[in-house]
Design a protein around this motif. Sequence first.
Motif, PDB file in Angstrom:
ATOM      1  N   GLU A   1      45.344  37.198  40.030  1.00 38.75           N
ATOM      2  CA  GLU A   1      44.406  38.310  39.888  1.00 38.75           C
ATOM      3  C   GLU A   1      42.983  37.816  39.642  1.00 38.75           C
TER       4      GLU A   1
ATOM      5  N   THR B   1      45.879  40.380  29.645  1.00 39.12           N
ATOM      6  CA  THR B   1      45.592  41.785  29.346  1.00 39.12           C
ATOM      7  C   THR B   1      45.021  41.938  27.946  1.00 39.12           C
TER       8      THR B   1
ATOM      9  N   VAL C   1      37.361  37.977  39.965  1.00 38.19           N
ATOM     10  CA  VAL C   1      38.578  38.773  39.826  1.00 38.19           C
ATOM     11  C   VAL C   1      38.918  39.436  41.152  1.00 38.19           C
TER      12      VAL C   1
ATOM     13  N   SER D   1      41.406  44.605  39.731  1.00 37.83           N
ATOM     14  CA  SER D   1      41.728  43.949  38.467  1.00 37.83           C
ATOM     15  C   SER D   1      40.500  43.960  37.550  1.00 37.83           C
TER      16      SER D   1
END
Length: 405
Positions: free
Chosen positions: A335, A198, A226, A230
């Motif tokens: 993800e 993140t 991805v 996401s």
Amino acid sequence: MDSTPRDTAPADPSDPAADHTGPPLRQLSLTQLRRRTSMKWRAYPEDVLPLWVAEMDVPQAEPVVRAVTDAMRLGDTGYPAGTPYAEALSRFARDRWGWDGLAVDRTAIVPDVMLGIVEMLKLVTGPGDAVVVNCPVYPPFYQFVRNMDRRVVEAPLDPDGRLDTAALTAAFTRATSGGRPAAYLLCSPHNPTGTLHTAAELTAVAALAHEHGVRVVVDEIHAPVVAGGSAFVPYLSVPGGSDGLSLMSASKAWNLAGLKAALAVAGDGAADDLARLPEEVGHGPSHIGIIAHTAALDDGRDWLDAVLAGLDRNRELLAGLLAEQLPGVRYRPGEATYLAWLDCRELGLGDDPAGVFLERGRVALNAGADFGTGGAGHVRLNLATSPAVITEAVRRMATAARATA
């Protein structure tokens, strides 16, 4: 249940009933795939289903085929020139990641991502210096770093497969002991877990690296791959990331590993470092490779989206098959990337379940121990294949596990 391994596959595209325009991950049969001469299809006998090395079982995107074919017909097979690849990547970063900070004048072409990593590490460390990695991680991180006479210092991921600031702090402290330079080789998205870091995590990394005087080199090769819903965050886009060096390529997302080309990208605080890159490094990429990668980034986006949709379905399929047939395997769908990290320790197959699945089930997976500390008892499975192949692979793995019980 029949325990004899068998081949099942989607319909052969040579069959008039086959869907030649269907999803990329469903178009090719095992018969067609086994005509390939690349590593994935030549490392094992034909009775083995290869779900290991990061090659995708897809036809190539038509815009890439056209670009390469046109270049070959023109005889455009000389040395690379200009910045078309970097310009295409900059457009892709703006459109897909909302990042307009990829400056073309702070890029350099390199032969591929791993060789680019080597060159970046040479710019910011010397022989005997330490390079921090997050284990379990892509095995060449260990191999290339050690072969260039640097020391690997591990900073394990946390139990959820995420970056662990306490582990990084300890590793950075060890790496810089005695006042020596050190680097942090960050894998983003992470291979093998498929974790997307993140913005908050990457910002914390940048602050911690600055505090300890550690230079960040980031492998972002899987960035375009991805899961739905996401978002990838480029390291150089986060506060404090400006002195980082990134390696990017279209090779994983568009299955172009055999057409060598990658880009080193510097944040504005690392421009002087990148300027010291030896000129001869830029002679390594293939001109045809650059043409292919540029076409992929600009004109292959619809094809990529079709692949990403298929990967979303494959992650869901794999989770369901494991729950039904191998409930002892723990799997958290990632993800990002088209790789699945499977915890097989509850199956009682020892530290090398990949060896059991190969010997007894004729399925080739990557052995978890090769990914460093924390990898034993795990396997890495390549999801970039047809649902039929995944279904057959899990059936074989379940048969192998029962035979060993």
